[in-house]
Scaffold this motif. Sequence first.
Motif, short mmCIF file in Angstrom:
data_model
loop_
_atom_site.label_atom_id
_atom_site.label_comp_id
_atom_site.label_asym_id
_atom_site.label_seq_id
_atom_site.Cartn_x
_atom_site.Cartn_y
_atom_site.Cartn_z
N SER A 4 0.83 -1.21 0.00
CA SER A 4 0.00 0.00 0.00
C SER A 4 0.86 1.26 0.00
O SER A 4 0.49 2.28 -0.59
CB SER A 4 -0.95 0.01 1.20
OG SER A 4 -0.23 0.03 2.41
N TYR A 5 2.02 1.19 0.64
CA TYR A 5 2.93 2.34 0.66
C TYR A 5 3.45 2.65 -0.74
O TYR A 5 3.54 3.81 -1.13
CB TYR A 5 4.11 2.06 1.60
CG TYR A 5 5.19 3.11 1.55
CD1 TYR A 5 5.04 4.33 2.21
CD2 TYR A 5 6.37 2.90 0.83
CE1 TYR A 5 6.03 5.30 2.17
CE2 TYR A 5 7.36 3.86 0.78
CZ TYR A 5 7.19 5.06 1.45
OH TYR A 5 8.17 6.01 1.40
N LEU A 179 12.21 -3.46 15.85
CA LEU A 179 12.31 -2.22 16.63
C LEU A 179 11.73 -1.02 15.88
O LEU A 179 11.34 -0.03 16.51
CB LEU A 179 13.78 -1.97 16.97
CG LEU A 179 14.10 -1.12 18.20
CD1 LEU A 179 13.52 -1.74 19.45
CD2 LEU A 179 15.61 -0.98 18.35
N SER A 180 11.64 -1.09 14.56
CA SER A 180 11.19 0.06 13.77
C SER A 180 9.75 0.48 14.12
O SER A 180 9.45 1.67 14.17
CB SER A 180 11.29 -0.25 12.27
OG SER A 180 10.44 -1.33 11.92
N GLY A 181 8.87 -0.50 14.36
CA GLY A 181 7.47 -0.20 14.67
C GLY A 181 7.29 0.58 15.96
O GLY A 181 6.72 1.68 15.97
N ARG A 193 5.71 4.35 6.59
CA ARG A 193 5.04 3.06 6.57
C ARG A 193 5.80 2.07 5.70
O ARG A 193 5.78 0.87 5.94
CB ARG A 193 3.61 3.21 6.03
CG ARG A 193 2.65 3.84 7.02
CD ARG A 193 1.33 4.21 6.34
NE ARG A 193 0.72 3.06 5.67
CZ ARG A 193 -0.03 2.17 6.27
NH1 ARG A 193 -0.28 2.27 7.57
NH2 ARG A 193 -0.56 1.15 5.59
N GLY A 194 6.49 2.60 4.67
CA GLY A 194 7.28 1.74 3.79
C GLY A 194 8.42 1.06 4.53
O GLY A 194 8.65 -0.13 4.37
N CYS A 199 10.69 -3.66 7.10
CA CYS A 199 11.32 -4.29 8.27
C CYS A 199 10.46 -5.44 8.80
O CYS A 199 10.98 -6.48 9.20
CB CYS A 199 11.52 -3.25 9.37
SG CYS A 199 12.82 -2.04 9.02
N GLY A 200 9.14 -5.23 8.78
CA GLY A 200 8.24 -6.29 9.22
C GLY A 200 8.31 -7.51 8.32
O GLY A 200 8.30 -8.66 8.78
N LEU A 201 8.40 -7.27 7.00
CA LEU A 201 8.52 -8.37 6.04
C LEU A 201 9.82 -9.13 6.25
O LEU A 201 9.83 -10.37 6.27
CB LEU A 201 8.46 -7.81 4.61
CG LEU A 201 8.60 -8.82 3.47
CD1 LEU A 201 7.46 -9.83 3.51
CD2 LEU A 201 8.62 -8.11 2.12
#
Length: 220
Positions: A4-5, A179-181, A193-194, A199-201
């Motif tokens: 979405s980003y 840690l980014s979130g 959000r990108g 990082c989540g992926l």
Amino acid sequence: MLLSYFIENKADKKKLVMKLKQLESSMSSGRKMFRLGNTVHALVAAKRTSALPEVVPCLCLTGSHLSRALYFLCDTVLWLRSVGLQPHIDRPKWHTWATKCYYCSLLMNLARDWYEISWRLEEAALEEKTKEKFFSQKDGKEPNGVKCDGLHSFLHQLFQVLKRNPPLLLDLVKNLCDLSGPLDTLGIYKTSRGVIGFCGLLSSLVGILTLASPHLKLKQ
């Protein structure tokens, strides 16, 4: 989030962006539904790690598991609100508490990672000195007093330590990505959000890899 980003600024993709965000929200709610089981798992893990003989890993891992259990409990409360069972719950307050608990858990994990890295660095430095002393005595020469740049030497040793210990490297990468979130949510270090999606992926891929190959998971 990452998809979405990338397409949110394209005029012809607004419907797709909306659907992706709805999917993200639905998956988040579904994930929260299973948090209660994760809470029990975290408490059991905390009980197990509290018996570790080494003080630093014991404190770091037990603190991490307890913080994670509190995070799961807060997330469960948020799920009760999202499904309408407790509509009067203060969502921002509980979301902040959940994020702080998660952030604390990650810091404990990173402290444990640094402990593992530090004693391996000390071991590598001692091994290097032993080799230098051995070869200098063998050749009948004094050890060379000229040393490499401190930072360069440190980074080289750090690279070698992580290269020889893939589980430690993967655990460090996963914790840094996670840690980014919380950093963004708590306003400590704002990002896009990108970045959070990427990082989540990456964190999820590392998690899948350690599940598929248990020998790559750092022992706790």
